[in-house]
Design a protein around this motif. Sequence first.
Motif, PDB file in Angstrom:
ATOM      1  N   GLU A 178       0.829  -1.215   0.000  1.00  0.00           N
ATOM      2  CA  GLU A 178       0.000   0.000   0.000  1.00  0.00           C
ATOM      3  C   GLU A 178       0.859   1.261   0.000  1.00  0.00           C
ATOM      4  O   GLU A 178       0.422   2.306   0.428  1.00  0.00           O
ATOM      5  N   ILE A 219      -4.609  -6.476   9.665  1.00  0.00           N
ATOM      6  CA  ILE A 219      -3.720  -5.686   8.815  1.00  0.00           C
ATOM      7  C   ILE A 219      -2.878  -4.836   9.762  1.00  0.00           C
ATOM      8  O   ILE A 219      -3.327  -4.509  10.864  1.00  0.00           O
ATOM      9  N   ARG A 229      -9.572   6.958  15.234  1.00  0.00           N
ATOM     10  CA  ARG A 229     -10.015   6.068  14.166  1.00  0.00           C
ATOM     11  C   ARG A 229      -8.887   5.264  13.528  1.00  0.00           C
ATOM     12  O   ARG A 229      -9.103   4.606  12.521  1.00  0.00           O
ATOM     13  N   HIS A 230      -7.692   5.353  14.101  1.00  0.00           N
ATOM     14  CA  HIS A 230      -6.559   4.593  13.557  1.00  0.00           C
ATOM     15  C   HIS A 230      -5.973   3.663  14.603  1.00  0.00           C
ATOM     16  O   HIS A 230      -5.699   4.069  15.732  1.00  0.00           O
ATOM     17  N   LEU A 231      -5.769   2.415  14.216  1.00  0.00           N
ATOM     18  CA  LEU A 231      -5.068   1.438  15.042  1.00  0.00           C
ATOM     19  C   LEU A 231      -3.804   1.012  14.296  1.00  0.00           C
ATOM     20  O   LEU A 231      -3.729   1.158  13.074  1.00  0.00           O
ATOM     21  N   ALA A 234      -5.383  -3.708  12.879  1.00  0.00           N
ATOM     22  CA  ALA A 234      -6.837  -3.684  12.721  1.00  0.00           C
ATOM     23  C   ALA A 234      -7.265  -4.984  12.039  1.00  0.00           C
ATOM     24  O   ALA A 234      -6.429  -5.708  11.502  1.00  0.00           O
ATOM     25  N   GLU A 361     -14.242   6.959   7.196  1.00  0.00           N
ATOM     26  CA  GLU A 361     -14.080   5.995   6.097  1.00  0.00           C
ATOM     27  C   GLU A 361     -14.165   4.588   6.654  1.00  0.00           C
ATOM     28  O   GLU A 361     -13.432   4.211   7.553  1.00  0.00           O
ATOM     29  N   SER A 363     -14.527   1.781   4.331  1.00  0.00           N
ATOM     30  CA  SER A 363     -14.026   0.813   3.347  1.00  0.00           C
ATOM     31  C   SER A 363     -13.499   1.553   2.141  1.00  0.00           C
ATOM     32  O   SER A 363     -13.952   2.652   1.818  1.00  0.00           O
ATOM     33  N   SER A 364     -12.522   0.951   1.461  1.00  0.00           N
ATOM     34  CA  SER A 364     -12.197   1.469   0.131  1.00  0.00           C
ATOM     35  C   SER A 364     -12.085   0.297  -0.822  1.00  0.00           C
ATOM     36  O   SER A 364     -11.747  -0.824  -0.427  1.00  0.00           O
ATOM     37  N   GLY A 407     -11.917  -3.527   0.859  1.00  0.00           N
ATOM     38  CA  GLY A 407     -11.553  -3.924   2.223  1.00  0.00           C
ATOM     39  C   GLY A 407     -12.356  -3.072   3.189  1.00  0.00           C
ATOM     40  O   GLY A 407     -12.429  -1.853   3.035  1.00  0.00           O
ATOM     41  N   ILE A 408     -12.991  -3.736   4.152  1.00  0.00           N
ATOM     42  CA  ILE A 408     -13.760  -3.011   5.170  1.00  0.00           C
ATOM     43  C   ILE A 408     -13.015  -3.140   6.494  1.00  0.00           C
ATOM     44  O   ILE A 408     -12.695  -4.258   6.916  1.00  0.00           O
ATOM     45  N   GLY A 409     -12.737  -2.035   7.139  1.00  0.00           N
ATOM     46  CA  GLY A 409     -12.128  -2.096   8.470  1.00  0.00           C
ATOM     47  C   GLY A 409     -13.190  -2.504   9.479  1.00  0.00           C
ATOM     48  O   GLY A 409     -14.179  -1.791   9.666  1.00  0.00           O
ATOM     49  N   ARG A 412     -13.818  -0.026  12.347  1.00  0.00           N
ATOM     50  CA  ARG A 412     -14.537   1.181  11.896  1.00  0.00           C
ATOM     51  C   ARG A 412     -16.001   0.852  11.601  1.00  0.00           C
ATOM     52  O   ARG A 412     -16.891   1.644  11.892  1.00  0.00           O
ATOM     53  N   ILE A 423     -12.083   4.146  18.335  1.00  0.00           N
ATOM     54  CA  ILE A 423     -11.838   2.843  17.700  1.00  0.00           C
ATOM     55  C   ILE A 423     -11.230   1.844  18.685  1.00  0.00           C
ATOM     56  O   ILE A 423     -11.411   0.635  18.545  1.00  0.00           O
TER      57      ILE A 423
END
Length: 438
Positions: A178, A219, A229-231, A234, A361, A363-364, A407-409, A412, A423
């Motif tokens: 990524e 991940i 919202r960040h780990l 995850a 967000e 998922s992307s 991918g869906i977190g 989140r 989170i």
Amino acid sequence: MAGDELGSLRRTRYSADVSAGADGERAVVMGWVASVRGHGAISFMTVRDRDGDVQVVAKAGSCPDGVRERIAGLKVHSSVAVSGTVRASPRSPSGAEVVPDEIRVFSEAARTPPFEPAAVTVKNIDTRLEARHIDLRRRPLQHVFRARSAVLRAVREHLYGEGFTEVSTPKMISSATEGGAALFSIFYYDRGAFLAQSPQLYKEQLTMSFEKVFEIAPIFRAEPSRTARHLSEAISIDVEEAFVDYADAMDGAERVVGAARGAAARYAGANAGSGLAVPEMPAGGIPRRAYGDVVDAARDAGAGVEWGDDLHPSALRKAGLEGFYFIKDWPAGPKPFYVKPGGPGGPRASESFDLMFGDLEISSGSTRISGRAELEERMRNKGMDVGDFAHHLGAFDYGVPPHAGFGIGLERLMMALTGTANIRDASFYPRDADRLAP
Ligand code: ATP
């Protein structure tokens, strides 16, 4: 002091089965002391188990004195078994209580906890995370994590039902997928290696053999950002499918989220007072907004954004976007190398989408590049070393199909489905820039 032995004693009912209808029946309940109050000749104890709480009422004359005295001296969090008789009692929240004739204390709590088992809120999240083992006994978190379990089950069943194969891919890898910045380095025997940021390249390759695959796995992101919202670790629900494009992938993501929301709603419905704020799905489906339109709306609302910029939460809030929606056709430039450029958004855009919930967000996803020459060109443009990806590129000599995925977190998603603000409370043992324990 050594605790009492379990021996052959077994639980005969959970708290949910201690009800007025069982008046006069024998019961062995097991769990943890959630509260104790003594008033001389009478002691009340609440025992908390998987399902809820049981009131134990030890009154002089109706239970042995030794049992009553032992109960009066117990500390919260001790693990116990109580044998006795169920008695209907309108004073008890469940309509019944247990009159004990025997108590076993398996493990007596050694100290006073930093917060009560019944605390609904505890101000400082670090105080809770330091004692996560008992924090997870608190009801609000129990509901979030039980709903999470129900969501995972529903998502798996949904994807199996759509003909997907569940796969597992390596988490120790030799090169980034990524972009280079957010990798954790590890030792792999005598070499350097990394923890996987996503299963991206493997799941793409697996569409060559299994067509429709999904993976639910960790991940790892070396996120220096300290946000709610960040780990650093995850769980990602990754889905990939052959012979489809990003519009199909959006449909697929919408169905997964629908299945997940349904499970969360059923959980909340079956657990009155859970406090979970499960959102509605938008009537008529999840709206799909073009990136360019969202930029215009944010700019009109006073956010300083231009076509090509990332859309920060503040800009999305200014644009007044709420609930679930997709933003599609993002600029190609910042997207990872495997995302297919072009599409309805124009030559500078890409066949990509983010699934949002308000400013979060979830998922992307995208159509992926399926031609080797185009993929190599994108890699070079991004300053990547094509040689590092020799194995992956080799797949493209053997008929990589058109494919797309997302991918869906999970954490989140659970924030969105339960109204969890941080989170860290959607992860059993969260990892972030400052926390590697417990
Ligand atoms: P963000 O821009 O919010 O940092 P991202 O663009 O890096 O996310 P992707 O690489 O597209 O995210 O990952 C797909 C999904 O995985 C995200 O939509 C999110 O749900 C989840 N995810 C990614 N990074 C993290 C993280 N550090 N902590 C929790 N979830 C994450």
